[in-house]
Scaffold this active site. Structure first.
Site, short mmCIF file in Angstrom:
data_model
loop_
_atom_site.label_atom_id
_atom_site.label_comp_id
_atom_site.label_asym_id
_atom_site.label_seq_id
_atom_site.Cartn_x
_atom_site.Cartn_y
_atom_site.Cartn_z
N GLY A 13 0.84 -1.20 0.00
CA GLY A 13 0.00 0.00 0.00
C GLY A 13 0.86 1.25 0.00
O GLY A 13 0.52 2.26 0.60
N ARG A 16 0.42 5.64 -1.83
CA ARG A 16 0.07 6.97 -1.29
C ARG A 16 -0.01 6.92 0.24
O ARG A 16 0.21 5.85 0.85
CB ARG A 16 -1.23 7.47 -1.90
CG ARG A 16 -2.45 6.61 -1.56
CD ARG A 16 -3.65 7.15 -2.32
NE ARG A 16 -4.80 6.26 -2.24
CZ ARG A 16 -5.80 6.43 -1.36
NH1 ARG A 16 -5.79 7.42 -0.52
NH2 ARG A 16 -6.82 5.59 -1.36
N VAL A 64 -3.12 -7.36 -1.76
CA VAL A 64 -2.51 -8.15 -0.69
C VAL A 64 -3.48 -9.08 0.03
O VAL A 64 -3.07 -9.88 0.87
CB VAL A 64 -1.78 -7.24 0.34
CG1 VAL A 64 -0.48 -6.71 -0.22
CG2 VAL A 64 -2.67 -6.13 0.84
N ASN A 90 1.49 -2.38 5.40
CA ASN A 90 0.83 -1.09 5.60
C ASN A 90 -0.55 -1.00 4.94
O ASN A 90 -1.41 -0.26 5.41
CB ASN A 90 1.74 0.01 5.03
CG ASN A 90 1.01 1.32 4.85
OD1 ASN A 90 0.79 2.07 5.80
ND2 ASN A 90 0.61 1.62 3.61
N SER A 142 -3.38 0.20 14.47
CA SER A 142 -4.06 1.47 14.75
C SER A 142 -4.41 1.51 16.23
O SER A 142 -4.64 0.45 16.84
CB SER A 142 -5.36 1.56 13.94
OG SER A 142 -6.17 2.62 14.43
N TYR A 155 -13.01 -2.57 11.36
CA TYR A 155 -11.65 -2.01 11.31
C TYR A 155 -10.90 -2.25 12.64
O TYR A 155 -9.75 -2.69 12.65
CB TYR A 155 -11.74 -0.52 11.00
CG TYR A 155 -10.42 0.19 10.82
CD1 TYR A 155 -9.68 0.04 9.66
CD2 TYR A 155 -9.92 1.04 11.82
CE1 TYR A 155 -8.47 0.71 9.48
CE2 TYR A 155 -8.73 1.71 11.65
CZ TYR A 155 -8.00 1.54 10.48
OH TYR A 155 -6.80 2.20 10.33
N ALA A 157 -11.51 -4.52 14.90
CA ALA A 157 -11.25 -5.96 15.06
C ALA A 157 -10.05 -6.38 14.20
O ALA A 157 -9.20 -7.18 14.64
CB ALA A 157 -12.49 -6.77 14.67
N LYS A 159 -7.51 -4.55 13.31
CA LYS A 159 -6.26 -4.00 13.85
C LYS A 159 -5.89 -4.69 15.18
O LYS A 159 -4.72 -4.89 15.47
CB LYS A 159 -6.38 -2.48 14.03
CG LYS A 159 -6.55 -1.73 12.70
CD LYS A 159 -5.38 -1.95 11.75
CE LYS A 159 -5.44 -1.08 10.51
NZ LYS A 159 -4.32 -1.28 9.59
N ILE A 188 -4.19 10.42 11.92
CA ILE A 188 -3.13 10.97 11.08
C ILE A 188 -3.76 11.66 9.88
O ILE A 188 -4.73 11.13 9.31
CB ILE A 188 -2.20 9.82 10.59
CG1 ILE A 188 -1.68 8.98 11.77
CG2 ILE A 188 -1.06 10.35 9.73
CD1 ILE A 188 -0.80 9.69 12.76
P1 NAP Z 1 -4.58 5.39 2.36
O1 NAP Z 1 -4.14 6.80 2.12
O2 NAP Z 1 -5.97 4.99 2.01
O3 NAP Z 1 -3.53 4.41 1.66
C1 NAP Z 1 -3.69 3.02 1.68
C2 NAP Z 1 -2.99 2.43 0.48
O4 NAP Z 1 -3.23 1.02 0.48
C3 NAP Z 1 -3.52 2.98 -0.84
O5 NAP Z 1 -2.47 3.21 -1.72
C4 NAP Z 1 -4.43 1.87 -1.31
O6 NAP Z 1 -4.60 1.78 -2.71
C5 NAP Z 1 -3.68 0.65 -0.81
N1 NAP Z 1 -4.55 -0.53 -0.77
C6 NAP Z 1 -5.85 -0.59 -0.41
N2 NAP Z 1 -6.29 -1.84 -0.52
C7 NAP Z 1 -5.26 -2.60 -0.96
C8 NAP Z 1 -5.10 -3.98 -1.28
N3 NAP Z 1 -6.12 -4.83 -1.17
N4 NAP Z 1 -3.90 -4.41 -1.71
C9 NAP Z 1 -2.87 -3.53 -1.86
N5 NAP Z 1 -2.95 -2.24 -1.57
C10 NAP Z 1 -4.15 -1.76 -1.13
O7 NAP Z 1 -4.42 5.01 3.91
P2 NAP Z 1 -3.40 5.56 5.00
O8 NAP Z 1 -4.12 6.54 5.84
O9 NAP Z 1 -2.11 5.93 4.40
O10 NAP Z 1 -3.24 4.25 5.89
C11 NAP Z 1 -2.13 3.37 5.80
C12 NAP Z 1 -2.21 2.38 6.95
O11 NAP Z 1 -2.20 3.09 8.18
C13 NAP Z 1 -3.47 1.53 6.94
O12 NAP Z 1 -3.17 0.22 7.36
C14 NAP Z 1 -4.34 2.23 7.96
O13 NAP Z 1 -5.28 1.34 8.53
C15 NAP Z 1 -3.30 2.68 8.97
N6 NAP Z 1 -3.75 3.78 9.82
C16 NAP Z 1 -4.09 5.00 9.28
C17 NAP Z 1 -4.50 6.00 10.15
C18 NAP Z 1 -4.89 7.37 9.64
O14 NAP Z 1 -5.31 8.20 10.46
N7 NAP Z 1 -4.75 7.68 8.38
C19 NAP Z 1 -4.58 5.77 11.51
C20 NAP Z 1 -4.23 4.52 12.01
C21 NAP Z 1 -3.82 3.54 11.15
P3 NAP Z 1 -5.73 2.71 -3.42
O15 NAP Z 1 -5.09 4.03 -3.59
O16 NAP Z 1 -6.00 2.04 -4.73
O17 NAP Z 1 -6.92 2.71 -2.53
#
Ligand code: NAP
Length: 247
Positions: A13, A16, A64, A90, A142, A155, A157, A159, A188
């Site tokens: 992932g 972005r 993934v 990620n 998370s 979500y 569950a 994490k 974030i």
């Molecule tokens: P994001 O901006 O939505 O980025 C997630 C990336 O994963 C995107 O590039 C997405 O592709 C890709 N993805 C989605 N489904 C996938 C799959 N089945 N196989 C491969 N790649 C896939 O999310 P983020 O905020 O950066 O989050 C990254 C991680 O941090 C996640 O695990 C999230 O749960 C965790 N997290 C985030 C926050 C927050 O506040 N943002 C807080 C706690 C934890 P597409 O662009 O095609 O969708």
């Protein structure tokens, strides 16, 4: 100064958001980085940015949550780099809704993308890391996996499951000097949280002791530390990066 010049990493992932920032941070330390994403265009853009930093970079398309695609992804990365020292699980998604209204398909999809994916990737990478008798696996969990969250039964569950998986894999691989840890970001600033209304964001911030949302860079810095030799004696831990939300 953290030097990862002889190391190779895979960030899922990584097209972005937080994953892209993690890939950049590892590359800034000299690491070769494979960026995988379900969207190959974003993975390619990130990989080009990494190459500009003077490191080897590779873009791989993989969902993934799909075992066959995960197997193919590891073949491609190991074929290109010859070794894999660092795996960052990620990739993650949300499909929020109150429990009583949550569709079974949204439960299944979130569990598959956020949790089953890490099981598949850990299993694939374990073989080569066990042979090398070293390695770092970092799972992006998370804080909601620790404390729950309104509207996020699926979500939170996934994490919480990821944290359990982290601790078990840490125990199973510790004897081979492989460190397995989780980073648990709080709230974030990314596309995932941009979906929230301004009122919800203000409400969120007011509950955070540091009174602000974190940045993708804050998370990437924690991952860089855990991926580095500075963390060689740290395994099975959950490092929260949350401005003090969980303590
Ligand atoms: P994001 O901006 O939505 O980025 C997630 C990336 O994963 C995107 O590039 C997405 O592709 C890709 N993805 C989605 N489904 C996938 C799959 N089945 N196989 C491969 N790649 C896939 O999310 P983020 O905020 O950066 O989050 C990254 C991680 O941090 C996640 O695990 C999230 O749960 C965790 N997290 C985030 C926050 C927050 O506040 N943002 C807080 C706690 C934890 P597409 O662009 O095609 O969708």
């Amino acid at each position: 100064m953290i030097d990862l010049t002889s190391k190779a990493a895979l960030v899922t992932g990584g097209g972005r958001g937080i994953g892209r920032e993690i890939a950049l941070r590892l590359a800034q330390a000299g690491c070769s980085v494979a960026v995988s994403d379900i969207d190959i265009a974003t993975a390619q853009t990130t990989a080009q940015e990494l190459e500009q930093l003077g490191v080897k970079a590779l873009a791989v398309k993989a969902n993934v949550a799909d075992a066959v695609e995960v197997e193919g992804m590891f073949k491609e990365v190991l074929g290109a780099f010859g070794t894999l020292d660092i795996l960052v699980n990620n990739a993650g998604i949300t499909r929020d809704g109150l429990l009583v209204r949550m569709k079974e398909e949204d439960w299944d999809l979130v569990l598959q993308v956020n949790l089953k994916s890490a099981f598949l990737c850990c299993k694939e990478v374990a073989r080569s890391m066990m042979k090398a008798r070293s390695g770092k696996i970092i799972n992006i969990a998370s804080v909601v996996g620790l404390m729950g969250n309104f509207g996020q039964a699926n979500y939170s569950a996934s994490k919480a499951g990821l944290i359990g998986l982290t601790k078990t894999v840490a125990r199973e691989l510790a004897g081979r000097s492989i460190c397995v840890n989780a980073v648990a970001p709080g709230f974030i600033k990314t596309a995932m949280t941009d979906k929230l209304s301004d009122t919800d964001k203000e409400k969120l911030s007011s509950n955070i002791p540091m009174q602000k949302l974190g940045s993708a860079a804050d998370v990437a810095n924690a991952v860089l530390f855990l991926a580095s030799p500075l963390a060689d004696y740290i395994t099975g831990q959950v490092l929260t990066v949350d401005g003090g939300l969980v303590m």
